[in-house]
Write a protein that holds these residues in place. Structure first.
Motif, PDB file in Angstrom:
ATOM      1  N   ALA A  36       0.852  -1.193   0.000  1.00 23.21           N
ATOM      2  CA  ALA A  36       0.000   0.000   0.000  1.00 23.21           C
ATOM      3  C   ALA A  36       0.888   1.243   0.000  1.00 23.21           C
ATOM      4  O   ALA A  36       1.454   1.606   1.030  1.00 23.21           O
ATOM      5  CB  ALA A  36      -0.919  -0.007   1.217  1.00 23.21           C
ATOM      6  N   CYS A  37       1.033   1.860  -1.143  1.00 25.32           N
ATOM      7  CA  CYS A  37       1.964   2.977  -1.274  1.00 25.32           C
ATOM      8  C   CYS A  37       1.413   4.229  -0.603  1.00 25.32           C
ATOM      9  O   CYS A  37       0.290   4.666  -0.893  1.00 25.32           O
ATOM     10  CB  CYS A  37       2.259   3.243  -2.737  1.00 25.32           C
ATOM     11  N   ASP A  38       2.216   4.782   0.307  1.00 22.20           N
ATOM     12  CA  ASP A  38       1.896   6.025   1.018  1.00 22.20           C
ATOM     13  C   ASP A  38       0.738   5.880   2.000  1.00 22.20           C
ATOM     14  O   ASP A  38       0.134   6.883   2.397  1.00 22.20           O
ATOM     15  CB  ASP A  38       1.613   7.175   0.037  1.00 22.20           C
ATOM     16  N   LEU A  39       0.407   4.678   2.381  1.00 23.70           N
ATOM     17  CA  LEU A  39      -0.628   4.487   3.411  1.00 23.70           C
ATOM     18  C   LEU A  39      -0.116   5.045   4.733  1.00 23.70           C
ATOM     19  O   LEU A  39       1.008   4.755   5.145  1.00 23.70           O
ATOM     20  CB  LEU A  39      -0.942   2.998   3.562  1.00 23.70           C
ATOM     21  N   ASP A  40      -0.925   5.883   5.398  1.00 21.24           N
ATOM     22  CA  ASP A  40      -0.451   6.499   6.638  1.00 21.24           C
ATOM     23  C   ASP A  40      -0.336   5.458   7.748  1.00 21.24           C
ATOM     24  O   ASP A  40      -0.940   4.392   7.708  1.00 21.24           O
ATOM     25  CB  ASP A  40      -1.364   7.651   7.070  1.00 21.24           C
ATOM     26  N   GLU A  41       0.459   5.795   8.753  1.00 22.22           N
ATOM     27  CA  GLU A  41       0.808   4.830   9.797  1.00 22.22           C
ATOM     28  C   GLU A  41      -0.408   4.352  10.584  1.00 22.22           C
ATOM     29  O   GLU A  41      -0.489   3.188  10.970  1.00 22.22           O
ATOM     30  CB  GLU A  41       1.837   5.444  10.750  1.00 22.22           C
ATOM     31  N   ALA A  42      -1.373   5.241  10.825  1.00 24.69           N
ATOM     32  CA  ALA A  42      -2.557   4.845  11.585  1.00 24.69           C
ATOM     33  C   ALA A  42      -3.347   3.774  10.843  1.00 24.69           C
ATOM     34  O   ALA A  42      -3.750   2.750  11.419  1.00 24.69           O
ATOM     35  CB  ALA A  42      -3.443   6.060  11.858  1.00 24.69           C
ATOM     36  N   ARG A  54       0.204  -9.280   6.141  1.00 25.65           N
ATOM     37  CA  ARG A  54      -0.306  -9.222   4.763  1.00 25.65           C
ATOM     38  C   ARG A  54      -0.280  -7.828   4.158  1.00 25.65           C
ATOM     39  O   ARG A  54      -0.740  -7.657   3.018  1.00 25.65           O
ATOM     40  CB  ARG A  54      -1.740  -9.767   4.726  1.00 25.65           C
ATOM     41  N   CYS A  55       0.256  -6.843   4.855  1.00 26.26           N
ATOM     42  CA  CYS A  55       0.269  -5.491   4.311  1.00 26.26           C
ATOM     43  C   CYS A  55       1.559  -4.779   4.691  1.00 26.26           C
ATOM     44  O   CYS A  55       2.006  -4.841   5.830  1.00 26.26           O
ATOM     45  CB  CYS A  55      -0.933  -4.699   4.821  1.00 26.26           C
ATOM     46  N   GLU A  56       2.157  -4.104   3.709  1.00 24.88           N
ATOM     47  CA  GLU A  56       3.321  -3.261   3.955  1.00 24.88           C
ATOM     48  C   GLU A  56       3.153  -1.976   3.157  1.00 24.88           C
ATOM     49  O   GLU A  56       2.290  -1.897   2.278  1.00 24.88           O
ATOM     50  CB  GLU A  56       4.608  -3.972   3.545  1.00 24.88           C
ATOM     51  N   THR A  57       3.951  -0.972   3.457  1.00 22.00           N
ATOM     52  CA  THR A  57       3.803   0.288   2.749  1.00 22.00           C
ATOM     53  C   THR A  57       5.152   0.810   2.299  1.00 22.00           C
ATOM     54  O   THR A  57       6.190   0.514   2.896  1.00 22.00           O
ATOM     55  CB  THR A  57       3.092   1.349   3.619  1.00 22.00           C
ATOM     56  N   HIS A  58       5.132   1.553   1.198  1.00 18.55           N
ATOM     57  CA  HIS A  58       6.310   2.246   0.700  1.00 18.55           C
ATOM     58  C   HIS A  58       5.914   3.699   0.455  1.00 18.55           C
ATOM     59  O   HIS A  58       4.876   3.969  -0.160  1.00 18.55           O
ATOM     60  CB  HIS A  58       6.804   1.639  -0.620  1.00 18.55           C
ATOM     61  N   ALA A  59       6.716   4.626   0.943  1.00 17.22           N
ATOM     62  CA  ALA A  59       6.476   6.050   0.703  1.00 17.22           C
ATOM     63  C   ALA A  59       7.429   6.512  -0.396  1.00 17.22           C
ATOM     64  O   ALA A  59       8.652   6.437  -0.243  1.00 17.22           O
ATOM     65  CB  ALA A  59       6.707   6.847   1.980  1.00 17.22           C
ATOM     66  N   PHE A  60       6.881   6.953  -1.503  1.00 21.03           N
ATOM     67  CA  PHE A  60       7.724   7.444  -2.604  1.00 21.03           C
ATOM     68  C   PHE A  60       6.883   8.320  -3.529  1.00 21.03           C
ATOM     69  O   PHE A  60       5.651   8.332  -3.463  1.00 21.03           O
ATOM     70  CB  PHE A  60       8.338   6.280  -3.388  1.00 21.03           C
ATOM     71  N   ASP A  61       7.562   9.060  -4.390  1.00 17.26           N
ATOM     72  CA  ASP A  61       6.929   9.975  -5.330  1.00 17.26           C
ATOM     73  C   ASP A  61       6.806   9.270  -6.676  1.00 17.26           C
ATOM     74  O   ASP A  61       7.818   8.892  -7.284  1.00 17.26           O
ATOM     75  CB  ASP A  61       7.803  11.235  -5.452  1.00 17.26           C
ATOM     76  N   VAL A  62       5.569   9.101  -7.160  1.00 24.36           N
ATOM     77  CA  VAL A  62       5.368   8.384  -8.430  1.00 24.36           C
ATOM     78  C   VAL A  62       5.941   9.137  -9.622  1.00 24.36           C
ATOM     79  O   VAL A  62       6.077   8.566 -10.709  1.00 24.36           O
ATOM     80  CB  VAL A  62       3.865   8.090  -8.691  1.00 24.36           C
ATOM     81  N   THR A  63       6.287  10.406  -9.450  1.00 24.63           N
ATOM     82  CA  THR A  63       6.883  11.169 -10.551  1.00 24.63           C
ATOM     83  C   THR A  63       8.407  11.084 -10.557  1.00 24.63           C
ATOM     84  O   THR A  63       9.052  11.630 -11.452  1.00 24.63           O
ATOM     85  CB  THR A  63       6.471  12.657 -10.492  1.00 24.63           C
TER      86      THR A  63
END
Length: 248
Positions: A36-42, A54-63
């Motif tokens: 889940a890209c950019d999903l907030d911590e809460a 079953r879920c992890e997140t990555h924070a990045f800029d799609v551009t």
């Protein structure tokens, strides 16, 4: 058709209403893992409690092409990509103080999808064909003047998605064009009209992927727009040209 059970799905824009609902819906449908890209911590914490491991997140800029490539290198097991990120600027081409906002809108909406498709199409193909689903808009077909650049970005996304469908047919990748109608999200807060809930839209998108549909028209007004467009687009084009600006 695509079997979601056991799939690894990557969802961009997961912090938004639709993206977050997509994560939950995919988990309920049996996906093995969601990125889940950019999903907030809460939200991530809540999902981890309900679906541990079953879920992890990555924070990045799609551009950012290098950032996209780094995420792709770290996520080689993805078989379903859903490009749900998006930006809208409700400004007239002539009245805007400058074009920086328009450039950003195009970078996020169009080039973000281009970079994600380029990075993940080979990965999805390697993992059995899978699917790529791109969020478009009915406004890719009928331009509203006070968000004309948004319409242009979505029209470009439509061309991209059609091209991806043709280019990826040989590797067996389903490519889905998603045309959402009015949805109760932050992007549509100022629109006074009937709206669908994000969960309803997410359910429709996942159902379309499972069914192998190449188009998904879901949410308030979307099916009506589709039917009218296929019968006679002239009234829709005329109505769009009279679109009033949103209240400040």
């Amino acid at each position: 058709m695509m079997d979601i059970v056991g799939a690894v799905a990557l969802v961009t824009g997961a912090t938004g209403g639709i993206g977050r609902s997509l994560v939950s819906t995919l988990l309920e449908a049996g996906a093995r893992k969601i990125i889940a890209c950019d999903l907030d911590e809460a939200a991530l914490g809540e999902i981890k409690r309900s679906a541990p491991g079953r879920c992890e997140t990555h924070a990045f800029d799609v551009t950012d092409e290098q950032a996209v490539q780094r995420v792709a290198a770290a996520c080689g097991d993805v078989s379903l990509l859903i490009n749900c990120h998006g930006l809208v600027i409700h400004e007239s081409y002539l009245e805007a103080a400058g074009v920086a906002g328009f450039r950003k809108e195009m970078e996020v909406n169009y080039w973000g999808q281009v970079l994600m498709c380029r990075a993940f199409a080979p990965i999805v193909g390697k993992n059995g064909g899978g699917a790529i689903a791109n969020f478009l808009s009915p406004l890719a077909l009928a331009t509203h003047p006070f968000c004309g650049n948004y319409c242009a970005s979505k029209a470009a996304c439509r061309a991209l998605t059609d091209a991806m469908r043709a280019e990826l047919a040989e590797q067996g990748t389903l490519v889905v064009s998603i045309f959402p109608g009015a949805i109760d999200t932050q992007m549509m807060t100022k629109l006074d009209m009937p709206k669908s809930q994000p969960a309803e839209v997410a359910a429709g998108v996942v159902a379309a992927i499972i069914a192998g549909d190449t188009e998904c028209w879901v949410g308030e007004t979307a099916p009506e727009f589709r039917d009218q467009w296929r019968i006679d687009p002239a009234p829709l084009v005329a109505a769009a040209a009279k679109y009033l600006r949103l209240p400040k």
